[in-house]
Scaffold this active site. Structure first.
Site, PDB file in Angstrom:
ATOM      1  N   ASP A 126       0.840  -1.187   0.000  1.00 18.28           N
ATOM      2  CA  ASP A 126       0.000   0.000   0.000  1.00 18.28           C
ATOM      3  C   ASP A 126       0.881   1.245   0.000  1.00 18.28           C
ATOM      4  O   ASP A 126       1.827   1.337   0.777  1.00 18.28           O
ATOM      5  CB  ASP A 126      -0.884  -0.033   1.250  1.00 18.28           C
ATOM      6  CG  ASP A 126      -1.798   1.165   1.371  1.00 18.28           C
ATOM      7  OD1 ASP A 126      -1.871   1.947   0.411  1.00 18.28           O
ATOM      8  OD2 ASP A 126      -2.435   1.298   2.421  1.00 18.28           O
ATOM      9  N   ARG A 140       5.962   2.385  10.221  1.00 14.78           N
ATOM     10  CA  ARG A 140       5.900   3.589   9.385  1.00 14.78           C
ATOM     11  C   ARG A 140       6.887   4.625   9.921  1.00 14.78           C
ATOM     12  O   ARG A 140       6.561   5.445  10.790  1.00 14.78           O
ATOM     13  CB  ARG A 140       4.471   4.140   9.358  1.00 14.78           C
ATOM     14  CG  ARG A 140       3.483   3.173   8.711  1.00 14.78           C
ATOM     15  CD  ARG A 140       2.087   3.737   8.636  1.00 14.78           C
ATOM     16  NE  ARG A 140       1.150   2.762   8.057  1.00 14.78           N
ATOM     17  CZ  ARG A 140      -0.169   2.916   8.029  1.00 14.78           C
ATOM     18  NH1 ARG A 140      -0.716   4.009   8.541  1.00 14.78           N
ATOM     19  NH2 ARG A 140      -0.947   1.992   7.503  1.00 14.78           N
ATOM     20  N   GLN A 171      -3.574  -2.951  13.112  1.00 13.66           N
ATOM     21  CA  GLN A 171      -4.980  -2.769  12.756  1.00 13.66           C
ATOM     22  C   GLN A 171      -5.579  -4.078  12.267  1.00 13.66           C
ATOM     23  O   GLN A 171      -4.867  -5.009  11.900  1.00 13.66           O
ATOM     24  CB  GLN A 171      -5.140  -1.682  11.700  1.00 13.66           C
ATOM     25  CG  GLN A 171      -4.525  -1.980  10.352  1.00 13.66           C
ATOM     26  CD  GLN A 171      -4.639  -0.795   9.378  1.00 13.66           C
ATOM     27  OE1 GLN A 171      -4.579   0.356   9.778  1.00 13.66           O
ATOM     28  NE2 GLN A 171      -4.800  -1.091   8.110  1.00 13.66           N
ATOM     29  N   ASP A 201     -13.725   7.861   5.977  1.00 13.98           N
ATOM     30  CA  ASP A 201     -13.122   7.617   7.288  1.00 13.98           C
ATOM     31  C   ASP A 201     -14.184   7.671   8.372  1.00 13.98           C
ATOM     32  O   ASP A 201     -15.067   8.539   8.347  1.00 13.98           O
ATOM     33  CB  ASP A 201     -12.061   8.682   7.612  1.00 13.98           C
ATOM     34  CG  ASP A 201     -10.838   8.619   6.706  1.00 13.98           C
ATOM     35  OD1 ASP A 201     -10.601   7.548   6.112  1.00 13.98           O
ATOM     36  OD2 ASP A 201     -10.137   9.633   6.606  1.00 13.98           O
ATOM     37  N   GLU A 211      -9.724   9.658  14.332  1.00 17.20           N
ATOM     38  CA  GLU A 211     -10.022   8.675  13.285  1.00 17.20           C
ATOM     39  C   GLU A 211      -9.814   7.256  13.797  1.00 17.20           C
ATOM     40  O   GLU A 211      -8.766   6.929  14.350  1.00 17.20           O
ATOM     41  CB  GLU A 211      -9.121   8.915  12.075  1.00 17.20           C
ATOM     42  CG  GLU A 211      -9.387   7.965  10.913  1.00 17.20           C
ATOM     43  CD  GLU A 211      -8.386   8.107   9.781  1.00 17.20           C
ATOM     44  OE1 GLU A 211      -8.033   7.083   9.178  1.00 17.20           O
ATOM     45  OE2 GLU A 211      -7.965   9.262   9.513  1.00 17.20           O
ATOM     46  N   SER A 251     -10.269   3.744   8.208  1.00 25.46           N
ATOM     47  CA  SER A 251     -10.263   4.216   6.822  1.00 25.46           C
ATOM     48  C   SER A 251     -10.734   3.049   5.969  1.00 25.46           C
ATOM     49  O   SER A 251     -10.247   1.920   6.125  1.00 25.46           O
ATOM     50  CB  SER A 251      -8.850   4.643   6.413  1.00 25.46           C
ATOM     51  OG  SER A 251      -8.773   4.882   5.031  1.00 25.46           O
TER      52      SER A 251
END
Length: 346
Positions: free
Chosen positions: A58, A112, A127, A247, A260, A263
């Site tokens: 991704d 990340r 997640q 979202d 948030e 997504s």
């Protein structure tokens, strides 16, 4: 103090570290089981890394650098730690021959390194990544809203379960989630930043689903970025509005800001893929393995997304920092400041 770190006034965590760890386990186990039942998803094993250059990883907003490494046994071929599994899941649905109306989910773990570390962003991402096969007739806004409402119902159930176990955790989510297009946010709050618009709307409604993330709005800017090759942000959804993605955002009373949790969206078909690659000026991706599969009708139509595990735990357990519900790496200054303000990093 670190400029990215927010310290709530008079913060006092409701659960101590021992009770927090137990509550994390309860939250994750219950939510996962309920999500699987609600959306008819089968649990599968996911990769931590994929081969570079296949188009499977991704690209998020298209600028984040993946962590990569050479594989000695494969002539130094490079692999990349996944950013998410948005495209891998669709590929796997094809391999497993899962029919329309059913899908899969998995625990996704990622690194990340380009994240700005603050109360809600960490180097470590965990997640539930999920994906479900849909029909051509289900590629519409009404179906997207139906799936969002199902996911939100699982969030509501989880919040109530935690209240039953820990009465100090008073439920806060409204009965229903409010749907709003990114263009409507722009019309309601002109001149404000995307984050400020989300703050206003989330505080007003408690829980919102912002539709149309990734496409350019009437004022010439995007509400937020989205890679061109998984969510569909160009197909007309309603009237002049475009986008079949969005979202889930809630109001966080501890941080006094929008927050948030997920997504997600209906994924690109081959026509949307061509269009979005062109808009993003990256038509060369069409030659990658994954993109060729889609363009040659070898991948199913799907809807899918990611739901932050630590984000969910942080919200339901009323924590001020994501480091209170996951173990990661933080600058010394952040660790020291958090300790002074009763923010107990794991």
């Amino acid at each position: 103090m670190n400029e990215h770190l927010f310290i709530p006034d008079n913060y006092d965590p409701i659960l101590n570290p021992t009770r927090t760890e137990k509550a994390i386990k309860l939250t994750k186990d219950f939510f996962e089981q309920q999500l699987s039942a609600e959306l008819r998803l089968r649990r599968v094993t996911a990769p931590l890394f994929v081969l570079k250059g296949t188009g499977i990883n991704d690209d998020l907003n298209g600028v984040e650098r993946p962590v990569s490494f050479p594989i000695k046994f494969m002539n130094e071929t490079h692999a990349e730690i996944v950013h998410s599994l948005a495209k891998w899941k669709r590929w796997n649905l094809k391999k497993l021959e899962i029919p329309v109306g059913y899908g899969l989910y998995t625990d996704m773990n990622a690194i990340r390194p380009d994240e700005d570390l603050d109360n809600v962003h960490s180097l470590y991402v965990d997640q539930w990544d999920w994906e479900r096969v849909i029909s051509e007739e289900e590629r519409n806004l009404a179906f997207l809203k139906r799936i969002v409402s199902k996911i939100y119902s699982v969030m509501k159930r989880t919040e109530y379960l935690l209240y039953e176990e820990y009465p100090e955790l008073t439920p806060q989510l409204p009965e229903k989630i409010t749907f709003i297009h990114a263009q409507e946010l722009e019309n309601q709050y002109p001149g404000l930043s995307s984050k400020e618009k989300e703050d206003r709307a989330a505080k007003a409604h408690g829980a919102i689903f912002i539709i149309g993330i990734g496409g350019t709005l009437a004022h010439g800017k995007k509400h937020d970025g989205r890679a061109p090759d998984y969510d569909d942000w160009t197909t007309t959804s309603e009237g002049e509005y475009k986008g079949l993605n969005g979202d889930i955002v809630v109001w966080n009373n501890i941080l006094n800001r929008s927050f948030e949790l997920s997504s997600m969206g209906i994924r690109v078909d081959k026509e949307a893929l061509k269009k979005q690659l062109s808009i993003a000026c990256c038509e060369e991706r069409a030659q990658l393995m994954w993109h060729q599969l889609l363009l040659n009708d070898q991948l199913p139509l799907t809807i899918g997304g990611g739901i932050g595990q630590s984000r969910l735990c942080m919200f339901f357990l009323r924590k001020a920092h994501i480091g209170e519900v996951q173990s990661s790496i933080w600058p010394d200054e952040v660790i020291e400041t958090c300790a002074k303000h009763r923010i107990q990093l794991l």
